[in-house]
Each structure stands twice: as structure tokens, then as C-alpha cells.
Design an enzyme around this catalytic site. Sequence first.
Site: not given
Ligand code: 16G
Ligand code: ZN
Length: 612
Positions: A132, A346, A348, A440, A566, A575
Site C-alpha cells: 500500500s 495500491d 484503495d 485517511n 490508541r 498514537r
Molecule cells: C491499516 C488499515 C487502515 C488503518 C491503518 C491504521 C486496512 C486495510 N488498513 O493501514 O484501515 O487506518 O492501518 O494504522 O485495514 P495504525 O493502527 O498504525 O494507526
Molecule cells: Zn492502500
Amino acid sequence: MKSTKFVKKCTGINSAGAFEKPCPNNEMETNSSVRQERGRGDVRHSSHVIREVGSAAHSLRSQKKQKMAQFEEVSQKSKLHPKPEGLTLQYGTAGFRTHAKHLDHIMFRMGLLATLRSKKTKSTIGVMVTASHNPEEDNGVKLIDPMGEMVTVVWEGYATQLANAEQDSLLKELKDIIEKEGIDMSEPASVYIGKDTRPSSASLSQAVLDGVSSLGGKTHDYGLVTTPQLHYMVCCCNTHGSYGSPTTEGYYQKLSQAFLQLTQNVPNRTDDQKRLLVDGANGIGALKMREMEPFLRSELQVVLSNDGSSGKLNHMCGADYVKVQQKAPQGMNMGVGERCCSFDGDADRIVYYYTDSKGCFHLLDGDKIATLISTYLKELLTQAGLNLQIAVVQTAYANGSSTRYLEDVMKVAVCCTKTGVKHLHHAAQEYDIGVYFEANGHGTVLFSKAAQKQIQELVKDSNTNDEKKHAVKLLESTVNLINQTVGDAISDMLVIEAVLAIRGMSVQDWDAIYTDLPNRQLKVTVSDRRVIDTTDAERKAVTPEGLQDTIDSLVKKYKNARSFVRPSGTEDVVRVYAEADTHESADSLAHEVSLAVYRLAGGVGDKPKPLH
Ligand code: 16G
Ligand code: ZN
């Protein structure tokens, strides 16, 4: 292929690898020999029994041989994809993701797991090789379930189990999964594979193919596709074409037809309104946009930058860069007020933006996209006289202004879930129409079967008046334009472009729907981020003790303020999010909360420094 058929017909192994019951062919053989022996007396009967036992023993032996041969191939081939000793990785919210050099064994094993998942679900499963928005040197892999959704939590656990098995216990772990899930290994398997444009993707996707073939599964390698395109293919295949045709051409045709239908009756669309600047993040989305362009017949005039011809993937460009840095990507020639968008690596995720005459950068993120789309859909439902419940699903990161606008002004139900696409997707499935977006830029719209049926029936109803008919036709085309399997930058972009055209809105009009509250995101490094446990869709910290009380009292010092912490699911950090009425207040609150995390949750390294 031969081996797949052979396995399907002739093995009846249980999950532990033991012979369980004769396969249909053997049963037939035994029955026919019983028929021939009937009525020949006891002696003959006993000789039949002996022969029967003998033939059963023979078939048992041959099946055991085949079973051994099947796992022998896994055993042999896995040696070509060895696991670096001691390396452990976890299937996280976005699958496995790390430096590409650590992923060869993971890919082979995900090929094995996808084959098992396919046998278990009796459906085609997808495996997407991508990292991604991560740097180009990274890579990753995600499994796609039959309807194009993310694989279930239990199977995420199996993925981690299989990925971390040392070389000599791989077969044991594989058989353990087969046993736990009661998988009938005689079922055929089919796996669809896709990859992004990273240099490492070619050999890594080959490792997936090796994994599938070593268990006798069939593969279809789509080569370079966006993540949502592969989700779409899997869904098309398992719904036997009713979702569309499982080819890239089928995807372009379905989406472009819906887009052209939506925009064909919009009066006086100027070339300026049709023009859109697209930052392809130097990735797969750029390639696929080029392929799709002819299908759009100039109704959308895409000016593509960061198309991968020179720049590096995701480097100073792409949706994540734009969202996090709150600035335009490099390599894009933006005129004042021009409508622009960025895909991620990617394709998405998508975010929109423009620069005003004072040079000020304006970001329109996932919250603004959800607001635009849900407002449009709600209006169409009213015009069509359809009584369908529409809701917006967000996470704690959604800007407070967006939530307030949706609830108070639009009177739309808003639901908040934990971060991660699968949580939003599941929540959205609860409504007739569930619009879900992460701030995002990842998101889509789900229409329940019942909602789609009502829309289709109303389109056909000859008693509806013109206004209703027009509205419901727009709804029908919108359903076709949306990739309901997962967030899709190309599909979302076309929906947004169509909505802006239909409603005669500029990007500035859209931006003015509500004003974002200033916000700030920070990260704090702690010795073990698991000490932070959250509840209420991550909006409240349950542990460590005292942290939430401290956050509450800090928030009280500021106007329109909100803050939460979190543990990240993708990085070894905690974060911190804060929003308030001014940039200074948001920054100051985020800093104070960071200090509280550092103090109460075992911060390591330097104390967080003030931002100003
Ligand atoms: C991943 C998740 C995204 C989320 C991000 C949070 C999928 C496909 N992707 O990229 O949705 O916003 O993690 O990242 O589920 P974090 O937990 O490091 O804040
Ligand atoms: Zn992506």
C-alpha cells in the site's frame, strides 16, 4: 491440474492427515464387489470380506501415498522459500507488511493458507501482494475472502501461526489448521493473485503461486492490478458473474458505463469541470487509470502526474503523504483552485485537495467524502420516495465537525468503530445503505440486498413519476459505480466526480459544507504499547490507570476539544489525536496528552517536545 483432480477424487484424509473414509470411487468399487459375491454362501462371503479388506487396505495405502506425496511437495518446495530463523511477523490490520527481503517464506505460506481457505469455503480466494502506502522497499500480502471482503479474524490467526512456524514444524502447523477447520483436502482449490508495481512484487507473487501449486490448487495470476480490482475479481468469480465480469476490462466497462450514465444528462459541463488532476503515487493506480481513460470517452479528463515513469512509489506523493503532511504532492502542477486528488500505492485510498488564491492548501479527506456521498444518496432516496435507512460509519479519527454536521444538520445516523477497514465494513453491513470512510481516505458504500432489490424494482415500475424515475435511475447507476467489496480510489473518484457534476458543485462548494476543526496527530514511543487498552471504539483508555482521567482534565482546558490515544496496529508506537478550536490549542492539547502517555504508559527515549 492433474494432481488437483487426483486429490479431489481419491483422498479422504482428515485434518490430521489420517485416512477417514473411502472416496466415492472406492465406495463404488466395494459395493460392486459385494453385489457380485451375493448369494455364494458363507465361505465365499468370508473370502469376499478378505478381498474387501485387502482392497480397502490397498486403497488406504495408495491414498496414504498420495497424501504423503501432497505434503512431500509442500515440504520440498518450502525449502526453496526458507524462513529466516527467529523472525516473527503478525498478520495485522493490513495483512503482513515489512521490508520485502523478509517476505519470501510468508508469501509461499500464504499461498498454502489461501489454498486451505479455498477448500474450506469451496470458493475462490484472493491473495494481493502489496504494501500500500509504505515505502517502495517494503512489501506485504493480504488475503481476500469469497465476497471480496477481508479474511476473518480466526484465519488472520492461522496466517500468523503459519508465518511464524520454524521450517521443521511447517507441516505440523498446516495439518493443525486442516484439523481445526475440518478441511476436506479432496476439495479443489482456486486462488486469484495480484500484485502492485514494487520491484519485489514479481518474485514475491511467484512465491505465492508456488505455495498454491504445491497443495495442488489452481491459480489465476492477474499480474499488475490495484488491490480493489482484485477484490472485485474475487467477488465476480464467486457470484458467477452477477457482480460483473472478472477481468480488468469488465471492471472498466462496468464502472465507466455507470459513470457515463450518471453524467450524460448533466447540462453544460465545461471542460474545466471535466478536468481532474490525479496524483498516481507512482504506483499501480496510475497504470490502471491510463488503461481506463479510453472507456471514459473524455467525460472525465484526467491529468495524471506521478505516473511511475520517473519517480519512486509513494515518495513525496500519494494519499498518505498528502493527508499526513497536509500538503500537495511533489510533481503536481496545480493551478489556483484546481480540483486534485491523490491515490495511495495500491489505489484503495483517495483524498482530494486544492490551493486557494492565497496559496492556502485545503484537504478534503475521507470525512468530507463520506459527507458528500451520504448527502447525495439521502437526497436521492427522498426524491425517489424510498424508505431506506442510511448511516455513516466513521472511526475516532473522524473530524468532530463532520460528525456534528452529519448528525445535526443532515440527520444521518453516525456509527463509530475501531480503526481498520474490516471494522467499518462490518458495521456498514448493518444498514440498508452504509457509507463508511476512514479519515485517511479509505472507504466505500454498501447497499444491502434488500435495498438493491427495492431500487431495481422501482426502476422497472411503470407507475412512478418522472422525478422519482430520474432519482432512482441515478441511484441504480451509483450502485453500479461503487466497488462494494472494499474502498477503491478509482471507483470513489468517479462517484465524487459524478456527484459534483450532478449537484453542480465546485470543489470549493464541497469544502464549504463544514469547516474541519484544527487537529493534530502525534506518536509516542513506549516500552510496550500493549499497556494501553481502549474501549468505546478506541475513544477511551481503560489502562493504564489514571490516563483517561488525565486526558479528560486536559481536554476540559480547551474549547471544542477532544483527544484520544490508541496503540498503533501497524507501528510500534502509541498514537495521540487531538482536536480543538484553534491550531495552537490542538497542538498544545496533543502535546500535553503525549506527555501524559509518556509518563503513565512507560515512555522511552526523549520526552515529547512542544510543537512550538
Ligand atoms: C491499516 C488499515 C487502515 C488503518 C491503518 C491504521 C486496512 C486495510 N488498513 O493501514 O484501515 O487506518 O492501518 O494504522 O485495514 P495504525 O493502527 O498504525 O494507526
Ligand atoms: Zn492502500
